[in-house]
Structure formats: structure tokens, C-alpha cells
Motif scaffolding. Structure first.
Motif, short mmCIF file in Angstrom:
data_model
loop_
_atom_site.label_atom_id
_atom_site.label_comp_id
_atom_site.label_asym_id
_atom_site.label_seq_id
_atom_site.Cartn_x
_atom_site.Cartn_y
_atom_site.Cartn_z
N UNK A 123 -2.87 -1.22 -12.31
CA UNK A 123 -2.43 0.06 -11.72
C UNK A 123 -3.56 0.71 -10.92
N UNK A 124 -4.80 0.31 -11.17
CA UNK A 124 -5.93 0.89 -10.44
C UNK A 124 -5.91 0.49 -8.96
N UNK A 125 -5.20 -0.58 -8.62
CA UNK A 125 -5.10 -1.08 -7.25
C UNK A 125 -4.56 0.00 -6.30
N UNK A 126 -3.63 0.81 -6.78
CA UNK A 126 -2.97 1.80 -5.92
C UNK A 126 -3.91 2.91 -5.47
N UNK A 127 -5.06 3.04 -6.07
CA UNK A 127 -6.03 4.05 -5.65
C UNK A 127 -6.51 3.76 -4.24
N UNK A 128 -6.69 2.47 -3.92
CA UNK A 128 -7.20 2.08 -2.61
C UNK A 128 -6.13 1.50 -1.69
N UNK A 129 -4.89 1.48 -2.12
CA UNK A 129 -3.77 0.98 -1.32
C UNK A 129 -2.64 2.01 -1.39
#
Length: 180
Positions: free
Chosen positions: A11-17
Motif C-alpha cells: 500500500x506504500x506504493x500509492x504514496x509515489x503513484x
């Protein structure tokens, strides 16, 4: 193959996408996540959000070590065991429709219970599945960690979007080299 721990960590991926925000700050996303994994619905306080974000980063770093060296350090093991101790469920006998059943009850608050379930999922992943199939996506701009359950175990990307993106980049780079 789906693992609660990987879904949470990724879920941390969405911080930069797109949508460029942390889903752990989004109550709707959190409710859907909890529903998907049959977890108690959370409405955490600001301190609860911070605790989940810190925990996710700890789990990410721990899994990255697993992807690279297949080893979790003793400090990480200690922290994981502390979470497992805090969330340990208890069994209680309950009367239901004229007969008795054993029911599992959590003994901690909802955030501790969710962390317990995530660590439990992680524990199952590293104890019951071959660690060499735990991989980080081959796209350098993607930090997704996945379990390669393909037949040949040669998957390099988390999904088809990353695979297509990397193939297009390789193609364009080869065309550029040919033109020079």
C-alpha cells in the motif's frame, strides 16, 4: 497467491503513484482493506495512523531484507514476536443455537489485532513457502514485493503493467541505440 502482509506493505506504493497519497490516511481505503481481509474496521486516531505507517515501513524493510538476503535479523524477529504476543487471541466457549462452539476473540485493540494478523501472515509466508520466490518488482520505480507463484518461478514484475512498461522502455532504448 495473496498474502495479507504483502497487500498491506505494498500500500506504500500509492504514496509515489496515483493518487499520490497514503492509503493508510484514507478511511474508505482502510475500511475496504479491513473488509477484504476480514479484519475489524478501523477508525484510528492520528496516533493510530502514525503507528500503522511506522509498522508498514518496518514490515517493508524486513521484507526487503528477505528478498535480498533471505534473512531476518534478530532485532526484527524480536519486534515481530512482541507484536505476536500483544495480539494473541483467546478461545472462549459460547452457546449458540442450543449447542456450544469455540470462538476466537481478540485480546487487544483493533490496531494491535490488525498488526498481529499481518505479522501472522508474514510468519506463514516465511515459514511455509520457499523464500526464493519472494521478490521485489524488477521495475526500479516500483517497490512492490510479490510472491512468485508462476509455474516456472521466473516472474520479474509485480503485474502486467510493470512488465509492459519495462518492455516498452527496453524497446525504445534499443531503437535509440540503432538510430545512433
Amino acid at each position: 497467491m495473496k498474502f495479507l502482509c504483502l497487500d498491506f506493505i505494498n500500500s506504500r506504493w500509492y504514496i509515489t503513484h496515483k493518487p499520490f497519497s497514503d492509503p493508510l490516511d484514507d478511511c474508505t481505503w482502510l475500511a475496504q482493506f479491513c473488509n477484504k481481509w476480514d479484519l475489524p474496521e478501523l477508525i484510528p486516531s492520528m496516533r493510530g495512523f502514525e503507528k500503522l505507517i511506522t509498522f508498514r515501513e518496518f514490515m517493508f524493510q524486513t521484507l526487503m531484507k528477505m528478498c535480498v538476503g533471505r534473512i531476518v535479523g534478530s532485532q526484527e524477529i524480536h519486534e515481530l514476536n512482541q507484536i505476536l504476543l500483544q495480539g494473541t487471541p483467546k478461545k472462549v466457549l459460547v452457546e449458540q443455537d442450543g449447542h456450544y462452539i469455540l470462538k476466537t476473540q481478540q485480546q487487544s485493540d483493533d490496531i494491535a489485532w490488525i498488526m498481529y494478523q499481518i505479522v501472522l501472515s508474514f510468519s506463514v509466508l516465511i515459514t511455509e513457502y520457499p523464500l526464493q520466490y519472494l521478490k521485489k518488482c524488477g521495475n526500479p520505480e516500483c517497490d512492490w514485493i510479490f510472491y512468485d507463484d508462476s509455474k516456472s518461478h521466473t516472474r520479474k514484475w509485480c503485474d502486467n503493467r510493470c512488465a509492459s512498461l519495462m518492455k516498452v522502455r527496453r524497446y525504445r532504448a534499443s531503437k535509440k541505440r540503432q538510430e545512433q
